[in-house]
Write a protein that holds these residues in place. Structure first.
Motif, PDB file in Angstrom:
ATOM      1  N   SER A 189      92.011   7.817   1.941  1.00  0.00           N
ATOM      2  CA  SER A 189      91.394   8.280   0.697  1.00  0.00           C
ATOM      3  C   SER A 189      91.807   7.436  -0.510  1.00  0.00           C
ATOM      4  O   SER A 189      90.974   7.096  -1.356  1.00  0.00           O
ATOM      5  CB  SER A 189      91.735   9.755   0.455  1.00  0.00           C
ATOM      6  N   THR A 190      93.050   7.058  -0.593  1.00  0.00           N
ATOM      7  CA  THR A 190      93.531   6.253  -1.721  1.00  0.00           C
ATOM      8  C   THR A 190      92.921   4.858  -1.692  1.00  0.00           C
ATOM      9  O   THR A 190      92.475   4.332  -2.711  1.00  0.00           O
ATOM     10  CB  THR A 190      95.066   6.157  -1.700  1.00  0.00           C
ATOM     11  N   THR A 191      92.897   4.270  -0.506  1.00  0.00           N
ATOM     12  CA  THR A 191      92.400   2.899  -0.381  1.00  0.00           C
ATOM     13  C   THR A 191      90.912   2.797  -0.674  1.00  0.00           C
ATOM     14  O   THR A 191      90.459   1.774  -1.187  1.00  0.00           O
ATOM     15  CB  THR A 191      92.711   2.339   1.019  1.00  0.00           C
ATOM     16  N   LEU A 192      90.147   3.828  -0.353  1.00  0.00           N
ATOM     17  CA  LEU A 192      88.715   3.781  -0.658  1.00  0.00           C
ATOM     18  C   LEU A 192      88.508   3.486  -2.137  1.00  0.00           C
ATOM     19  O   LEU A 192      87.701   2.631  -2.489  1.00  0.00           O
ATOM     20  CB  LEU A 192      88.030   5.095  -0.280  1.00  0.00           C
ATOM     21  N   GLY A 193      89.248   4.171  -2.986  1.00  0.00           N
ATOM     22  CA  GLY A 193      89.134   3.929  -4.428  1.00  0.00           C
ATOM     23  C   GLY A 193      89.549   2.524  -4.819  1.00  0.00           C
ATOM     24  O   GLY A 193      88.894   1.873  -5.619  1.00  0.00           O
ATOM     25  N   LEU A 194      90.648   2.048  -4.220  1.00  0.00           N
ATOM     26  CA  LEU A 194      91.113   0.680  -4.507  1.00  0.00           C
ATOM     27  C   LEU A 194      90.082  -0.377  -4.130  1.00  0.00           C
ATOM     28  O   LEU A 194      89.939  -1.386  -4.805  1.00  0.00           O
ATOM     29  CB  LEU A 194      92.399   0.388  -3.734  1.00  0.00           C
ATOM     30  N   MET A 195      89.388  -0.143  -3.022  1.00  0.00           N
ATOM     31  CA  MET A 195      88.427  -1.123  -2.510  1.00  0.00           C
ATOM     32  C   MET A 195      87.019  -0.911  -3.053  1.00  0.00           C
ATOM     33  O   MET A 195      86.102  -1.646  -2.705  1.00  0.00           O
ATOM     34  CB  MET A 195      88.399  -1.075  -0.975  1.00  0.00           C
ATOM     35  N   GLY A 196      86.854   0.106  -3.898  1.00  0.00           N
ATOM     36  CA  GLY A 196      85.536   0.363  -4.489  1.00  0.00           C
ATOM     37  C   GLY A 196      84.521   0.868  -3.475  1.00  0.00           C
ATOM     38  O   GLY A 196      83.326   0.600  -3.603  1.00  0.00           O
ATOM     39  N   ILE A 197      84.990   1.597  -2.480  1.00  0.00           N
ATOM     40  CA  ILE A 197      84.110   2.138  -1.442  1.00  0.00           C
ATOM     41  C   ILE A 197      83.995   3.641  -1.655  1.00  0.00           C
ATOM     42  O   ILE A 197      85.002   4.329  -1.819  1.00  0.00           O
ATOM     43  CB  ILE A 197      84.675   1.843  -0.036  1.00  0.00           C
ATOM     44  N   SER A 198      82.780   4.162  -1.640  1.00  0.00           N
ATOM     45  CA  SER A 198      82.570   5.606  -1.776  1.00  0.00           C
ATOM     46  C   SER A 198      82.345   6.213  -0.393  1.00  0.00           C
ATOM     47  O   SER A 198      82.026   5.502   0.567  1.00  0.00           O
ATOM     48  CB  SER A 198      81.363   5.893  -2.669  1.00  0.00           C
ATOM     49  N   GLU A 199      82.495   7.516  -0.308  1.00  0.00           N
ATOM     50  CA  GLU A 199      82.244   8.194   0.970  1.00  0.00           C
ATOM     51  C   GLU A 199      80.820   7.964   1.444  1.00  0.00           C
ATOM     52  O   GLU A 199      80.565   7.887   2.639  1.00  0.00           O
ATOM     53  CB  GLU A 199      82.550   9.686   0.860  1.00  0.00           C
ATOM     54  N   ALA A 200      79.884   7.842   0.511  1.00  0.00           N
ATOM     55  CA  ALA A 200      78.480   7.600   0.863  1.00  0.00           C
ATOM     56  C   ALA A 200      78.284   6.233   1.526  1.00  0.00           C
ATOM     57  O   ALA A 200      77.303   6.025   2.249  1.00  0.00           O
ATOM     58  CB  ALA A 200      77.605   7.710  -0.378  1.00  0.00           C
ATOM     59  N   ASP A 201      79.202   5.308   1.298  1.00  0.00           N
ATOM     60  CA  ASP A 201      79.122   3.968   1.897  1.00  0.00           C
ATOM     61  C   ASP A 201      79.536   3.961   3.367  1.00  0.00           C
ATOM     62  O   ASP A 201      79.262   3.000   4.081  1.00  0.00           O
ATOM     63  CB  ASP A 201      80.043   2.986   1.161  1.00  0.00           C
ATOM     64  N   LEU A 202      80.224   5.006   3.808  1.00  0.00           N
ATOM     65  CA  LEU A 202      80.799   5.031   5.150  1.00  0.00           C
ATOM     66  C   LEU A 202      79.750   5.384   6.205  1.00  0.00           C
ATOM     67  O   LEU A 202      78.839   6.163   5.944  1.00  0.00           O
ATOM     68  CB  LEU A 202      81.946   6.032   5.217  1.00  0.00           C
ATOM     69  N   ARG A 203      79.946   4.813   7.400  1.00  0.00           N
ATOM     70  CA  ARG A 203      79.038   5.143   8.492  1.00  0.00           C
ATOM     71  C   ARG A 203      79.205   6.618   8.852  1.00  0.00           C
ATOM     72  O   ARG A 203      80.285   7.185   8.675  1.00  0.00           O
ATOM     73  CB  ARG A 203      79.239   4.210   9.678  1.00  0.00           C
ATOM     74  N   PRO A 204      78.136   7.256   9.333  1.00  0.00           N
ATOM     75  CA  PRO A 204      78.215   8.670   9.699  1.00  0.00           C
ATOM     76  C   PRO A 204      79.317   8.924  10.733  1.00  0.00           C
ATOM     77  O   PRO A 204      79.523   8.128  11.645  1.00  0.00           O
ATOM     78  CB  PRO A 204      76.829   8.960  10.295  1.00  0.00           C
ATOM     79  N   GLY A 205      80.008  10.022  10.548  1.00  0.00           N
ATOM     80  CA  GLY A 205      81.062  10.402  11.488  1.00  0.00           C
ATOM     81  C   GLY A 205      82.459  10.003  11.058  1.00  0.00           C
ATOM     82  O   GLY A 205      83.441  10.484  11.616  1.00  0.00           O
ATOM     83  N   VAL A 206      82.574   9.125  10.068  1.00  0.00           N
ATOM     84  CA  VAL A 206      83.890   8.715   9.570  1.00  0.00           C
ATOM     85  C   VAL A 206      84.399   9.802   8.624  1.00  0.00           C
ATOM     86  O   VAL A 206      83.664  10.293   7.766  1.00  0.00           O
ATOM     87  CB  VAL A 206      83.818   7.360   8.828  1.00  0.00           C
ATOM     88  N   LYS A 207      85.653  10.175   8.805  1.00  0.00           N
ATOM     89  CA  LYS A 207      86.278  11.184   7.954  1.00  0.00           C
ATOM     90  C   LYS A 207      87.227  10.498   6.969  1.00  0.00           C
ATOM     91  O   LYS A 207      87.751   9.428   7.261  1.00  0.00           O
ATOM     92  CB  LYS A 207      87.055  12.175   8.817  1.00  0.00           C
ATOM     93  N   VAL A 208      87.432  11.125   5.838  1.00  0.00           N
ATOM     94  CA  VAL A 208      88.370  10.616   4.836  1.00  0.00           C
ATOM     95  C   VAL A 208      89.636  11.451   4.942  1.00  0.00           C
ATOM     96  O   VAL A 208      89.582  12.681   5.031  1.00  0.00           O
ATOM     97  CB  VAL A 208      87.765  10.686   3.421  1.00  0.00           C
ATOM     98  N   LEU A 209      90.779  10.762   4.942  1.00  0.00           N
ATOM     99  CA  LEU A 209      92.057  11.429   5.151  1.00  0.00           C
ATOM    100  C   LEU A 209      93.128  10.746   4.311  1.00  0.00           C
ATOM    101  O   LEU A 209      93.107   9.527   4.158  1.00  0.00           O
ATOM    102  CB  LEU A 209      92.426  11.314   6.643  1.00  0.00           C
TER     103      LEU A 209
END
Length: 128
Positions: A89-109
């Motif tokens: 979850s922390t790294t997503l913000g650092l890398m500028g990636i949103s949950e909507a960018d993730l392939r289906p089935g990937v969970k954020v933790l």
């Protein structure tokens, strides 16, 4: 497993090891952090590192001849086998990636929640 790099070789290792372990009946959790998180984006096509990136297509061709699916095919196979894929979850913000960018089935933790999973595991691998 923890994956912290986004190159083709680092993308394929957890998939080959993970699908093998899942086929043997193991629960598999793969946590992607830092540059590894880009591997979880929809439509990503990872490349070999450095100057070797020009040979990515050749490697995919060799894999195909051996009956090994490409990255997208391996991800689909892994998900069908029940492998859990987590984006930090922390790294997503650092890398500028949103949950909507993730392939289906990937969970954020979060890292702490993944550490709890790792502490309960018999095997932990670092792909870096």
């Amino acid at each position: 497993m923890v994956v912290c790099e986004g190159t083709f070789d680092k993308a394929m290792m957890p998939l080959i090891l993970g699908t093998t372990a899942a086929s043997m009946g193991s629960e598999v959790n793969v946590f992607y952090t830092f540059f590894g998180t880009k591997l979880l984006k929809k439509g990503v096509k990872p490349k070999m590192p450095g100057m070797m990136r020009f040979f990515t297509g050749m490697m995919i061709g060799r894999m195909k001849k051996m009956g090994i699916p490409d990255y997208d095919g391996m991800m689909n196979q892994a998900m069908e086998l029940g492998i859990n894929f987590y984006a930090c979850s922390t790294t997503l913000g650092l890398m500028g990636i949103s949950e909507a960018d993730l392939r289906p089935g990937v969970k954020v933790l979060g890292a702490a929640a993944f550490i709890e999973k790792a502490q309960q595991s018999n095997v932990n691998l670092f792909i870096g």
